[in-house]
Structures are given as structure tokens and as C-alpha cells.
Design a protein around this motif. Structure first.
Motif, PDB file in Angstrom:
ATOM      1  N   PHE A 189      28.167   6.938  -9.139  1.00  0.00           N
ATOM      2  CA  PHE A 189      28.997   8.011  -9.690  1.00  0.00           C
ATOM      3  C   PHE A 189      28.318   9.365  -9.524  1.00  0.00           C
ATOM      4  CE2 PHE A 189      30.245  10.700 -13.301  1.00  0.00           C
ATOM      5  CZ  PHE A 189      31.581  10.840 -12.995  1.00  0.00           C
ATOM      6  N   ILE A 190      26.993   9.400  -9.765  1.00  0.00           N
ATOM      7  CA  ILE A 190      26.246  10.635  -9.573  1.00  0.00           C
ATOM      8  C   ILE A 190      26.283  11.052  -8.109  1.00  0.00           C
ATOM      9  CG2 ILE A 190      23.946  11.662  -9.661  1.00  0.00           C
ATOM     10  CD1 ILE A 190      23.400   9.919 -12.120  1.00  0.00           C
ATOM     11  N   SER A 191      26.140  10.067  -7.217  1.00  0.00           N
ATOM     12  CA  SER A 191      26.208  10.369  -5.784  1.00  0.00           C
ATOM     13  C   SER A 191      27.564  10.920  -5.415  1.00  0.00           C
ATOM     14  CB  SER A 191      25.918   9.092  -4.968  1.00  0.00           C
ATOM     15  OG  SER A 191      24.626   8.626  -5.232  1.00  0.00           O
ATOM     16  N   ASN A 203      41.467   0.478  -9.635  1.00  0.00           N
ATOM     17  CA  ASN A 203      41.602   1.024 -10.981  1.00  0.00           C
ATOM     18  C   ASN A 203      42.377   2.347 -10.937  1.00  0.00           C
ATOM     19  OD1 ASN A 203      41.241   2.154 -13.551  1.00  0.00           O
ATOM     20  ND2 ASN A 203      39.226   1.208 -13.796  1.00  0.00           N
ATOM     21  N   PRO A 204      43.672   2.322 -11.257  1.00  0.00           N
ATOM     22  CA  PRO A 204      44.490   3.547 -11.224  1.00  0.00           C
ATOM     23  C   PRO A 204      43.955   4.643 -12.139  1.00  0.00           C
ATOM     24  CG  PRO A 204      45.889   1.605 -11.348  1.00  0.00           C
ATOM     25  CD  PRO A 204      44.484   1.136 -11.563  1.00  0.00           C
ATOM     26  N   ALA A 205      43.394   4.273 -13.277  1.00  0.00           N
ATOM     27  CA  ALA A 205      42.868   5.283 -14.197  1.00  0.00           C
ATOM     28  C   ALA A 205      41.685   6.012 -13.568  1.00  0.00           C
ATOM     29  CB  ALA A 205      42.453   4.631 -15.518  1.00  0.00           C
ATOM     30  N   PHE A 206      40.827   5.268 -12.899  1.00  0.00           N
ATOM     31  CA  PHE A 206      39.694   5.892 -12.218  1.00  0.00           C
ATOM     32  C   PHE A 206      40.177   6.781 -11.074  1.00  0.00           C
ATOM     33  CE2 PHE A 206      36.365   5.668  -8.865  1.00  0.00           C
ATOM     34  CZ  PHE A 206      35.369   6.359  -9.541  1.00  0.00           C
ATOM     35  N   LYS A 207      41.234   6.347 -10.392  1.00  0.00           N
ATOM     36  CA  LYS A 207      41.808   7.153  -9.313  1.00  0.00           C
ATOM     37  C   LYS A 207      42.284   8.502  -9.837  1.00  0.00           C
ATOM     38  CE  LYS A 207      45.585   7.104  -5.921  1.00  0.00           C
ATOM     39  NZ  LYS A 207      46.679   6.297  -5.320  1.00  0.00           N
ATOM     40  N   GLU A 208      42.954   8.512 -11.001  1.00  0.00           N
ATOM     41  CA  GLU A 208      43.413   9.764 -11.576  1.00  0.00           C
ATOM     42  C   GLU A 208      42.238  10.643 -11.990  1.00  0.00           C
ATOM     43  OE1 GLU A 208      46.502  10.977 -11.679  1.00  0.00           O
ATOM     44  OE2 GLU A 208      46.952   9.208 -10.444  1.00  0.00           O
ATOM     45  N   PHE A 209      41.183  10.010 -12.492  1.00  0.00           N
ATOM     46  CA  PHE A 209      39.987  10.773 -12.862  1.00  0.00           C
ATOM     47  C   PHE A 209      39.381  11.448 -11.629  1.00  0.00           C
ATOM     48  CE2 PHE A 209      35.316  10.779 -12.995  1.00  0.00           C
ATOM     49  CZ  PHE A 209      35.108  11.703 -14.014  1.00  0.00           C
TER      50      PHE A 209
END
Length: 295
Positions: A6-8, A210-216
Motif C-alpha cells: 500500500f505504501i508502494s 474488492n469493489p470498496a478498495f477500488k473506490e478508495f
């Protein structure tokens, strides 16, 4: 592991390459065609909502023919044609009728945007006036004279659903029309690609799962893409301009994604600590008053 990735991912916020590997999205089918002619092999890439069933190349006619199949009435696609394969004045025919697409050439590639109607089987012919231009005919045959495009923008494509999305095309045009036109920009992209593809496939997989992660991710990418739109209003025609605007955008994105959140977090922490200190001070004062009354 996920936190490291995530940091990358956050560190990619400078510019993203935009040619794509195949993602099974029906509105962004990618085909890479190896055209062998004159002892050379050239890669012609298409990104479209139709599929390339077959192709053929006639070196005498300087003609590339694409046999396509589409289940949609409205067809949209892009063709990335190496200048060393076909160049000059390009003529197009769809099912035998002359067609006038949008063409944006640079020193290496002709970017051809197709937009036509007709489902089922169609034939696209691309005819050039130049053939194997810029190649040393006495040299040893080489593979893929087309410079390495650095793969695809997996994260942006997964985020916006298709390589034909305006945001992805904006990144593509920035990279190929600006950065790759200078030595410093090319050097940066080579280094960036090695870093980017170490984690982008994993991020793209997470988005599809993960649709929620996609929106994020979409919310996270929006400020970066907005900042890159500034480059549409400036001239990046020299090494100095590329370095100047590039460094400025890096600092701008670092400020948006790291400095500003850090300031907010520190402010919240200080405010929270002050509340605790005030509460402890009030409690200590109350305890002293009670002790004084009791005695």
C-alpha cells in the motif's frame, strides 16, 4: 506485506505509464500483433471494444489489414503503429470504404483513434507511403524496433474499468507525447517502470476482488490526475522544462498526499493531547479542592 504494498502504491503518484496488458474487460481488449516483414518483427498494438481475429501485411502495397469481430454496433479503439513499419501519409479503409480517423503521430508511433459503426465482421486496411523508414537495411535484423512502451497502467485501468477511459488516455498521452520525447523523461520512465511493476499487478488484483478498495483507489488517484492536467497548458519541449515541471509536480503530489495529511494528523494528536492535559489538570484541581474541604 499488504501495508508495504500500500505504501508502494502511494509512491506512484507522479505519473503512470498507460499502455495496457490484457485485463479481461470487454470494453478494453488488448491485442499485440507481431508483424514480420523485411527481416524485422514489429509490434502493432490495439486497444478496443472489438477483437482482432487475424491480420496480414503486404509489403509491396505497404498495407496492414486487420480482420475484426465485434458484438457491438458502436466500435471504439486505438491502434499504435510503429513509424518504422508504416509512415508518411496514412490511408484507411473500412470494408472497402475510405475512412478518416484521428491520427496523432510522434517520432516513434502513430496513435490512431478509430470510431465507427457496424457489428459483426469488419476489415480495416491501413496503407502507408513509407515502409521501413529509418532502419539500416544492411544491419542485422532486429526484433521489435518499436521502443519498449513499458507495459500497461494496470492500476488506472482496473480503477476506471477500461484502457479507453479518459483518465487512462490522459496518462498515456502525457507519457508518450511529453516524457518520452526527452532523454531525461525516458530515463525517468525506465526507472519508474521497474519500480511500478513490482507491485501494480497485486494492487490491480485487489481492486478487481474488492469493489470498496477500488473506490478508495479511485478517490486517491483523482487529485494526482487532476494535478497532471496542468501539463496540458504548458510547453514541455526541452530537457529543462521536463525536469522543472516534473519536479514541481512531484513536490505538489508529495504535499497533497503526505505533508498535508501529516499536518492534519499532528494537529489532531496535539488537540487530543491538549484535551487530555486540560482534563487531567481539572481533575487534579478538583481532587485538591475535595481534599481541602475534607481536612
Amino acid at each position: 506485506m499488504k501495508s508495504k504494498l500500500f505504501i508502494s502504491f502511494l509512491l506512484l503518484l507522479v505519473v503512470t505509464p498507460a499502455f495496457g496488458q490484457l485485463l479481461s474487460d470487454k470494453t478494453g481488449l488488448v491485442n499485440r500483433l507481431d508483424v514480420k516483414t523485411g527481416g524485422y518483427t514489429f509490434e502493432v498494438e490495439t486497444v478496443a471494444n472489438f477483437d482482432i481475429q487475424d491480420f496480414e501485411f503486404d509489403e509491396e502495397q505497404k498495407r496492414l489489414t486487420l480482420y475484426i469481430s465485434s458484438s457491438l454496433e458502436n466500435n471504439l479503439g486505438e491502434v499504435y503503429l510503429p513509424q518504422t513499419l508504416l509512415s508518411g501519409n496514412l490511408t484507411f479503409y473500412i470494408n472497402g470504404q475510405e475512412y478518416f480517423p484521428t491520427i496523432k503521430p510522434n517520432d516513434n508511433i502513430s496513435f490512431i483513434t478509430l470510431n465507427f459503426t457496424g457489428s459483426g465482421d469488419n476489415t480495416i486496411e491501413i496503407i502507408g507511403t513509407g515502409y521501413l523508414q529509418g532502419l539500416n537495411q544492411t544491419s542485422i535484423p532486429i526484433e521489435n524496433e518499436l521502443p519498449d512502451k513499458g507495459g500497461g497502467c494496470l492500476i488506472a485501468t482496473a480503477t476506471y474499468g477500461s484502457e479507453l477511459a479518459p483518465q487512462v488516455q490522459q496518462l498515456r498521452e502525457l507519457r508518450d507525447n511529453s516524457l518520452l520525447q526527452t532523454a531525461s523523461g525516458t530515463s525517468f520512465m525506465n526507472s519508474f517502470n521497474a519500480f511500478y511493476y513490482s507491485f501494480s499487478p497485486t494492487i490491480a488484483d485487489w481492486e478487481r476482488e474488492n469493489p470498496a478498495f477500488k473506490e478508495f483507489v479511485k478517490i486517491t488517484l483523482t487529485p494526482m490526475i487532476s494535478s497532471l492536467s496542468i501539463l496540458n497548458y504548458v510547453d514541455m519541449d526541452s530537457e529543462a522544462s521536463v525536469l522543472g515541471y516534473g519536479i514541481s509536480l512531484i513536490l505538489l503530489n508529495i504535499g497533497m498526499y503526505f505533508v498535508a495529511p501529516a499536518i492534519v494528523i499532528v494537529g489532531i494528536c496535539l488537540r487530543f493531547n491538549n484535551r487530555i492535559t486540560i482534563r487531567e489538570s481539572f481533575n487534579n484541581k478538583s481532587n485538591k479542592q475535595r481534599h481541602s474541604i475534607n481536612t
